[in-house]
Design a protein around this motif. Structure first.
Motif, PDB file in Angstrom:
ATOM      1  N   PHE A  45     -14.648 -24.811  18.540  1.00  0.00           N
ATOM      2  CA  PHE A  45     -14.935 -23.378  18.491  1.00  0.00           C
ATOM      3  C   PHE A  45     -13.821 -22.613  17.774  1.00  0.00           C
ATOM      4  O   PHE A  45     -14.097 -21.604  17.113  1.00  0.00           O
ATOM      5  N   ARG A  46     -12.590 -23.073  17.871  1.00  0.00           N
ATOM      6  CA  ARG A  46     -11.527 -22.476  17.055  1.00  0.00           C
ATOM      7  C   ARG A  46     -11.843 -22.671  15.579  1.00  0.00           C
ATOM      8  O   ARG A  46     -11.642 -21.768  14.762  1.00  0.00           O
ATOM      9  N   PHE A  50     -13.344 -18.733  16.400  1.00  0.00           N
ATOM     10  CA  PHE A  50     -13.217 -18.033  17.674  1.00  0.00           C
ATOM     11  C   PHE A  50     -11.817 -18.183  18.248  1.00  0.00           C
ATOM     12  O   PHE A  50     -11.201 -19.251  18.166  1.00  0.00           O
ATOM     13  N   VAL A  67     -14.571 -18.099  25.301  1.00  0.00           N
ATOM     14  CA  VAL A  67     -14.749 -17.265  24.112  1.00  0.00           C
ATOM     15  C   VAL A  67     -15.162 -15.900  24.643  1.00  0.00           C
ATOM     16  O   VAL A  67     -16.268 -15.736  25.155  1.00  0.00           O
ATOM     17  N   GLY A  74     -19.694 -13.376  26.340  1.00  0.00           N
ATOM     18  CA  GLY A  74     -19.188 -14.452  25.502  1.00  0.00           C
ATOM     19  C   GLY A  74     -19.656 -15.795  26.023  1.00  0.00           C
ATOM     20  O   GLY A  74     -20.729 -15.910  26.620  1.00  0.00           O
ATOM     21  N   HIS A 160     -11.322 -12.473  17.139  1.00  0.00           N
ATOM     22  CA  HIS A 160     -11.929 -13.666  16.572  1.00  0.00           C
ATOM     23  C   HIS A 160     -11.876 -13.610  15.049  1.00  0.00           C
ATOM     24  O   HIS A 160     -12.279 -12.618  14.433  1.00  0.00           O
ATOM     25  N   ASN A 162     -13.649 -14.956  12.912  1.00  0.00           N
ATOM     26  CA  ASN A 162     -14.964 -14.851  12.265  1.00  0.00           C
ATOM     27  C   ASN A 162     -15.589 -13.471  12.427  1.00  0.00           C
ATOM     28  O   ASN A 162     -16.711 -13.240  11.982  1.00  0.00           O
ATOM     29  N   ALA A 164     -16.583 -11.979  15.184  1.00  0.00           N
ATOM     30  CA  ALA A 164     -17.528 -11.833  16.295  1.00  0.00           C
ATOM     31  C   ALA A 164     -17.003 -10.826  17.309  1.00  0.00           C
ATOM     32  O   ALA A 164     -15.811 -10.797  17.624  1.00  0.00           O
ATOM     33  N   THR A 167     -22.261 -10.407  22.139  1.00  0.00           N
ATOM     34  CA  THR A 167     -23.421 -11.289  22.263  1.00  0.00           C
ATOM     35  C   THR A 167     -24.677 -10.453  22.103  1.00  0.00           C
ATOM     36  O   THR A 167     -24.869  -9.464  22.817  1.00  0.00           O
ATOM     37  N   THR A 237     -21.235 -10.067  14.275  1.00  0.00           N
ATOM     38  CA  THR A 237     -19.953 -10.202  13.600  1.00  0.00           C
ATOM     39  C   THR A 237     -19.739  -9.036  12.637  1.00  0.00           C
ATOM     40  O   THR A 237     -20.705  -8.488  12.090  1.00  0.00           O
TER      41      THR A 237
END
Length: 259
Positions: A45-46, A50, A67, A74, A160, A162, A164, A167, A237
């Motif tokens: 996930f890293r 994240f 996360v 998350g 994060h 990316n 994000a 949710t 994101t």
């Protein structure tokens, strides 16, 4: 197959009969996700961009990492080394079958009001000092959480790479959507039928919750692990480009751009 079609038809009729403009009483919260190796999952996930908040060892044989988003939602990456109680036993059983989301967690800002709505709809539940608990035997993979924010949360846990930040959707694959549809309808979710594209290309029932969250219900043939209804998560994101859905430790994970 005929029985599944009938159940879907009934759920569609239920969705069509929901009152417009109802105010949702719940939002999406964190999604506990069973993984075989916590270290490997955290590293993966890293690599997806994240930030990972380390968890802590639990006395009942559970270990976790997070996360996280600022509102407490998350993913919770969680593994079980052995079955020491009912909860750790459930994770051991899940992992024997395959990795992936274990629970859909909902947060009700007003638990008493949500409980009253469940009572009016005849949906089994309990409200006590420990909070609101769903006791409907048809939905053992749903629970209600209190405030999932923690005093140990730090800005870097939400930073994060990316982009994000929330949710947006949780995907559920089942051939009997009626119990979940009844629950979400009772809690004020509006609904519609949609055709969805990649990665599944399927029809879906979409329920709108509070804070811009959605539960998307699709047929059981899309389950990644047979018998496991939770199959995917969509996150918002701030990146300029969306990331296509990909499988990550037993779930479809998609990043959609919101700028």
């Amino acid at each position: 197959m005929a029985g599944a079609v009938i159940r879907w038809a009934l759920a569609l009729l239920l969705a069509a009969g929901l009152p417009a403009g109802a105010q949702p009483l719940v939002r999406l919260d964190h999604i506990p996700t069973a993984v075989r190796s916590l270290d490997a999952a955290a590293a993966d996930f890293r690599a997806l961009g994240f930030a990972i908040k380390p968890g802590r060892p639990h006395a009942k044989g559970l270990n976790n990492a997070h996360v996280k988003f600022a509102n407490g939602a998350g993913l919770e990456l969680i593994t079980a080394t052995q079955a020491r109680d009912a909860l750790s036993g459930r994770y051991v059983d899940l992992l024997r079958e395959g990795e992936g989301p274990a629970y859909l967690t909902l947060h009700a800002a007003d638990a008493a009001r949500a409980a009253a709505a469940l009572k009016a709809a005849g949906i089994p539940h309990r409200l006590d000092a420990d909070g609101l608990e769903l006791t409907d035997p048809r939905l053992p993979w749903i629970f209600f959480a209190g405030d999932n924010r923690s005093p140990t949360d730090r800005p870097e846990h939400f930073a994060h790479a990316n982009g994000a930040f929330a949710t947006r959707e949780v995907w559920v694959a089942t051939d009997d959507p009626t119990p979940l549809a009844q629950l979400l309808a009772a809690l004020g979710a509006s609904s519609r039928e949609e055709a969805r594209g990649e990665p599944l290309k399927t029809r879906a029932l979409v329920f709108e919750l509070a804070a811009g969250g959605r539960v998307v219900i699709v047929p059981a043939r899309h389950q990644l692990v047979p018998g496991h209804p939770l199959i995917g998560v969509v996150m918002a994101t701030r990146a300029s480009k969306a990331a296509p859905a990909e499988r990550a430790h037993g779930l479809w994970l998609e990043l959609r751009s919101e700028r």
